[in-house]
Design a protein around this motif. Sequence first.
Motif, mmCIF file in Angstrom:
data_model
loop_
_atom_site.group_PDB
_atom_site.id
_atom_site.type_symbol
_atom_site.label_atom_id
_atom_site.label_comp_id
_atom_site.label_asym_id
_atom_site.label_seq_id
_atom_site.Cartn_x
_atom_site.Cartn_y
_atom_site.Cartn_z
ATOM 1 N N LYS A 298 59.909 -16.348 -118.159
ATOM 2 C CA LYS A 298 61.207 -16.717 -118.745
ATOM 3 C C LYS A 298 62.070 -17.560 -117.808
ATOM 4 N N GLN A 299 61.387 -18.351 -116.953
ATOM 5 C CA GLN A 299 62.093 -19.256 -116.050
ATOM 6 C C GLN A 299 61.892 -20.695 -116.518
ATOM 7 N N GLU A 300 62.854 -21.558 -116.290
ATOM 8 C CA GLU A 300 62.682 -22.978 -116.585
ATOM 9 C C GLU A 300 61.835 -23.640 -115.511
ATOM 10 N N ARG A 301 62.027 -23.206 -114.255
ATOM 11 C CA ARG A 301 61.273 -23.770 -113.128
ATOM 12 C C ARG A 301 60.683 -22.643 -112.298
ATOM 13 N N CYS A 302 59.525 -22.922 -111.721
ATOM 14 C CA CYS A 302 58.868 -21.954 -110.837
ATOM 15 C C CYS A 302 59.790 -21.655 -109.663
ATOM 16 N N ARG A 303 59.991 -20.380 -109.374
ATOM 17 C CA ARG A 303 60.882 -20.016 -108.275
ATOM 18 C C ARG A 303 60.234 -20.249 -106.911
ATOM 19 N N ASP A 304 58.923 -20.484 -106.880
ATOM 20 C CA ASP A 304 58.248 -20.767 -105.612
ATOM 21 C C ASP A 304 58.271 -22.242 -105.264
ATOM 22 N N CYS A 305 58.066 -23.128 -106.258
ATOM 23 C CA CYS A 305 57.918 -24.551 -105.939
ATOM 24 C C CYS A 305 58.852 -25.478 -106.723
ATOM 25 N N GLY A 306 59.536 -24.952 -107.732
ATOM 26 C CA GLY A 306 60.481 -25.773 -108.489
ATOM 27 C C GLY A 306 59.880 -26.590 -109.622
ATOM 28 N N THR A 307 58.573 -26.503 -109.802
ATOM 29 C CA THR A 307 57.904 -27.223 -110.889
ATOM 30 C C THR A 307 58.307 -26.610 -112.231
ATOM 31 N N PRO A 308 58.537 -27.452 -113.261
ATOM 32 C CA PRO A 308 58.848 -26.888 -114.579
ATOM 33 C C PRO A 308 57.740 -25.936 -115.061
ATOM 34 N N VAL A 309 58.138 -24.799 -115.572
ATOM 35 C CA VAL A 309 57.207 -23.795 -116.083
ATOM 36 C C VAL A 309 56.684 -24.248 -117.442
ATOM 37 N N VAL A 310 55.404 -24.015 -117.664
ATOM 38 C CA VAL A 310 54.741 -24.383 -118.915
ATOM 39 C C VAL A 310 54.554 -23.122 -119.752
ATOM 40 N N LEU A 311 54.895 -23.225 -121.026
ATOM 41 C CA LEU A 311 54.689 -22.108 -121.934
ATOM 42 C C LEU A 311 53.433 -22.334 -122.746
ATOM 43 N N GLY A 312 52.760 -21.257 -123.074
ATOM 44 C CA GLY A 312 51.584 -21.316 -123.911
ATOM 45 C C GLY A 312 51.525 -20.056 -124.746
ATOM 46 N N ALA A 313 50.470 -19.930 -125.520
ATOM 47 C CA ALA A 313 50.275 -18.725 -126.326
ATOM 48 C C ALA A 313 48.816 -18.309 -126.208
ATOM 49 N N ILE A 314 48.619 -17.049 -125.943
ATOM 50 C CA ILE A 314 47.277 -16.482 -125.887
ATOM 51 C C ILE A 314 47.278 -15.247 -126.775
ATOM 52 N N GLU A 315 46.464 -15.305 -127.824
ATOM 53 C CA GLU A 315 46.386 -14.191 -128.774
ATOM 54 C C GLU A 315 47.766 -13.801 -129.292
ATOM 55 N N GLY A 316 48.591 -14.820 -129.552
ATOM 56 C CA GLY A 316 49.905 -14.581 -130.133
ATOM 57 C C GLY A 316 50.975 -14.176 -129.142
ATOM 58 N N ARG A 317 50.614 -14.050 -127.877
ATOM 59 C CA ARG A 317 51.591 -13.667 -126.849
ATOM 60 C C ARG A 317 52.003 -14.911 -126.077
ATOM 61 N N THR A 318 53.293 -15.048 -125.849
ATOM 62 C CA THR A 318 53.785 -16.170 -125.061
ATOM 63 C C THR A 318 53.412 -15.950 -123.604
ATOM 64 N N THR A 319 52.903 -17.006 -122.981
ATOM 65 C CA THR A 319 52.572 -16.941 -121.564
ATOM 66 C C THR A 319 53.386 -17.988 -120.819
ATOM 67 N N TYR A 320 53.627 -17.739 -119.585
ATOM 68 C CA TYR A 320 54.396 -18.628 -118.712
ATOM 69 C C TYR A 320 53.538 -18.908 -117.491
ATOM 70 N N ALA A 321 53.498 -20.155 -117.053
ATOM 71 C CA ALA A 321 52.695 -20.487 -115.877
ATOM 72 C C ALA A 321 53.288 -21.690 -115.171
ATOM 73 N N CYS A 322 53.038 -21.752 -113.881
ATOM 74 C CA CYS A 322 53.412 -22.917 -113.091
ATOM 75 C C CYS A 322 52.160 -23.780 -112.925
ATOM 76 N N PRO A 323 52.160 -25.021 -113.446
ATOM 77 C CA PRO A 323 50.966 -25.851 -113.338
ATOM 78 C C PRO A 323 50.634 -26.254 -111.906
ATOM 79 N N ARG A 324 51.569 -26.117 -110.996
ATOM 80 C CA ARG A 324 51.286 -26.423 -109.590
ATOM 81 C C ARG A 324 50.709 -25.205 -108.868
ATOM 82 N N CYS A 325 51.327 -24.049 -109.049
ATOM 83 C CA CYS A 325 50.856 -22.840 -108.379
ATOM 84 C C CYS A 325 49.652 -22.204 -109.097
ATOM 85 N N GLN A 326 49.482 -22.549 -110.375
ATOM 86 C CA GLN A 326 48.362 -22.036 -111.168
ATOM 87 C C GLN A 326 47.664 -23.255 -111.777
ATOM 88 N N PRO A 327 46.984 -24.072 -110.957
ATOM 89 C CA PRO A 327 46.595 -25.434 -111.300
ATOM 90 C C PRO A 327 45.553 -25.632 -112.386
#
Length: 91
Positions: free
Chosen positions: A58-87
């Motif tokens: 539920k962050q707009e930007r990754c608190r570790d690197c500042g990269t915008p957080v990407v939202l996705g859906a897996i099995e109907g659940r919203t997921t949040y990920a940092c494309p830099r820290c989780q490449p």
Amino acid sequence: MGMPPTRPAQSVTAAEFAQLWARLQAMMTRAVADGRIITVDSADRLALPEGESRRVYKQERCRDCGTPVVLGAIEGRTTYACPRCQPEWGG
Ligand SMILES: [Zn+2]
């Protein structure tokens, strides 16, 4: 390095799983002691407001690197990920 939520479980190596499991155990132990889930590493983490206590959830930007957080859906659940820290996100 983080692991993207889209990573297929069967692609996780034994070494990666061991590292992930150890990290999860430590985080859950700390969450029980803290009385809530806080993923930001900070000595004063208990003073953080709920909305600032997680790295990507539920962050707009990754608190570790500042990269915008990407939202996705897996099995109907919203997921949040940092494309830099989780490449491998979306890969
Ligand atoms: Zn990041």
